[in-house]
Design a protein around this motif. Structure first.
Motif, PDB file in Angstrom:
ATOM      1  N   TYR A   1     -50.580  21.509  12.634  1.00  0.00           N
ATOM      2  CA  TYR A   1     -51.967  21.835  12.278  1.00  0.00           C
ATOM      3  C   TYR A   1     -52.844  22.130  13.493  1.00  0.00           C
TER       4      TYR A   1
ATOM      5  N   LEU B   1     -44.493  24.833   9.219  1.00  0.00           N
ATOM      6  CA  LEU B   1     -45.366  25.071   8.067  1.00  0.00           C
ATOM      7  C   LEU B   1     -46.761  24.552   8.393  1.00  0.00           C
TER       8      LEU B   1
ATOM      9  N   GLY C   1     -49.243  23.294   6.660  1.00  0.00           N
ATOM     10  CA  GLY C   1     -49.278  22.815   5.277  1.00  0.00           C
ATOM     11  C   GLY C   1     -50.688  22.511   4.806  1.00  0.00           C
ATOM     12  N   ASP C   2     -50.894  22.660   3.483  1.00  0.00           N
ATOM     13  CA  ASP C   2     -52.206  22.248   2.964  1.00  0.00           C
ATOM     14  C   ASP C   2     -52.299  20.718   2.939  1.00  0.00           C
ATOM     15  N   SER C   3     -51.200  20.047   3.336  1.00  0.00           N
ATOM     16  CA  SER C   3     -51.251  18.597   3.558  1.00  0.00           C
ATOM     17  C   SER C   3     -52.294  18.260   4.615  1.00  0.00           C
TER      18      SER C   3
ATOM     19  N   LYS D   1     -46.092  30.165   1.699  1.00  0.00           N
ATOM     20  CA  LYS D   1     -45.455  29.336   0.673  1.00  0.00           C
ATOM     21  C   LYS D   1     -46.458  29.119  -0.444  1.00  0.00           C
TER      22      LYS D   1
ATOM     23  N   HIS E   1     -41.902  26.990  -4.155  1.00  0.00           N
ATOM     24  CA  HIS E   1     -42.045  25.527  -4.038  1.00  0.00           C
ATOM     25  C   HIS E   1     -42.032  24.950  -5.450  1.00  0.00           C
TER      26      HIS E   1
ATOM     27  N   LEU F   1     -38.598  25.666  -1.474  1.00  0.00           N
ATOM     28  CA  LEU F   1     -38.829  24.267  -1.140  1.00  0.00           C
ATOM     29  C   LEU F   1     -38.672  23.430  -2.415  1.00  0.00           C
TER      30      LEU F   1
ATOM     31  N   ILE G   1     -37.684  18.080   0.428  1.00  0.00           N
ATOM     32  CA  ILE G   1     -38.482  16.925   0.868  1.00  0.00           C
ATOM     33  C   ILE G   1     -38.368  15.922  -0.278  1.00  0.00           C
TER      34      ILE G   1
HETATM   35  O1  KIV Z   1     -48.364  20.925   2.685  1.00  0.00           O
HETATM   36  C1  KIV Z   1     -47.283  20.410   3.009  1.00  0.00           C
HETATM   37  O2  KIV Z   1     -47.173  19.738   4.039  1.00  0.00           O
HETATM   38  C2  KIV Z   1     -46.150  20.625   2.129  1.00  0.00           C
HETATM   39  C3  KIV Z   1     -44.984  19.688   2.237  1.00  0.00           C
HETATM   40  C4  KIV Z   1     -44.187  19.703   1.008  1.00  0.00           C
HETATM   41  C5  KIV Z   1     -44.120  19.944   3.395  1.00  0.00           C
HETATM   42  O3  KIV Z   1     -46.163  21.513   1.340  1.00  0.00           O
END
Ligand code: KIV
Length: 260
Positions: free
Chosen positions: A24, A40, A42-44, A112, A136, A175, A198
């Motif tokens: 990030y 990635l 990620g939107d995490s 993704k 995903h 994914l 995951i």
């Molecule tokens: O946003 C994210 O980190 C993901 C995880 C599944 C890796 O999509």
């Protein structure tokens, strides 16, 4: 150094396991680039960077801001942007426009997006625009208010059907999140594109974990599918308290930290 391409990721299937790590910011980008085939964004980041309870509030502008930093601070890994909530669900045209922004403004090579059959029109439209897509399926966090937090569809037929549909729509990889290990292994055998798991067991073609989870940034978040390789929070907390003690005692700065 040229970045790993989407076709090169496809060729890893059957050769060796693929490694994906999220990033990030500058530090996570540099570290992930040393270890991963794919990064990635990620939107995490809604949780691990912004401290929110879920990913739903993350915007396209925020994703692009972080992607641009990660693109600037990495050079080798394939770089993927995660389409945030409502950036692709509204219409295929919105999906292409937002995926395009990711490439043009964020510097990523692929995107993704979550969902099986329901996301097909968006995925087909993005693929038609020559933008590589990772599908995903399994647990899809953007649907948490509909399906329930952490609730995953365990129906093997639906998951397999979704995987095949996404493959025929042209995704370059899939994914699988929190899919039971035997179903994930069966999907991996049934599709030609690499599966990245995951919480989906060892039968996938590769694995992904969130940067902060691998390194132990959050002592209160230890789900079963995470292996924590470092106690960042514990080590950082000790280091910061040592700094505090040194300042209070007058032990920092010493002569070696001072200018003459
Ligand atoms: O946003 C994210 O980190 C993901 C995880 C599944 C890796 O999509």
């Amino acid at each position: 150094m040229p970045r790993i391409t989407a076709p090169a990721i496809g060729k890893l299937k059957g050769e060796r396991k693929a490694v994906m790590i999220t990033a990030y910011d500058a530090t996570s980008a540099r570290l992930a680039d040393e270890a991963a085939d794919m990064i990635l964004v990620g939107d995490s980041l809604g949780m691990v960077v912004q401290g929110r309870a879920n990913t739903l509030a993350v915007t396209m502008d925020e994703m692009i801001y972080h992607s641009r930093i990660v693109a600037q601070c990495s050079e080798k890994a394939h770089l993927m942007g995660d389409m945030p909530f409502l950036s692709y669900q509204t219409s295929p045209a919105d999906a292409v426009a937002n995926a395009g922004r990711f490439l043009k403004e964020g510097g990523v090579q692929s995107v993704k997006l979550e969902g099986g059959a329901r996301s097909l029109p968006a995925i087909e439209a993005i693929v038609r625009a020559d933008i590589p897509v990772m599908g995903h399926i399994g647990y899809t966090p953007q649907s948490e208010h509909k399906v329930g937090t952490g609730k995953v569809n365990r129906d093997a037929d639906t998951l397999l059907k979704d995987a095949k549909l996404l493959e025929s729509a042209g995704v370059f990889s899939l994914l699988l999140e929190c899919v039971p290990a035997d179903i994930a292994a069966a999907i991996t055998k049934a599709v030609r594109v690499p599966t990245i798991g995951i919480g989906a067991g060892p039968g996938c073609d590769g694995q992904v974990l969130v940067f902060h989870d691998i390194l132990g940034f959050n002592p209160d978040f230890k789900p079963k599918f995470v292996k924590q390789y470092f106690d960042f929070y514990g080590q950082a907390s000790k280091a910061l308290k040592s700094f505090r003690d040194d300042v209070v005692k007058g032990a920092f700065p010493g002569d070696e930290h001072s200018f003459k």
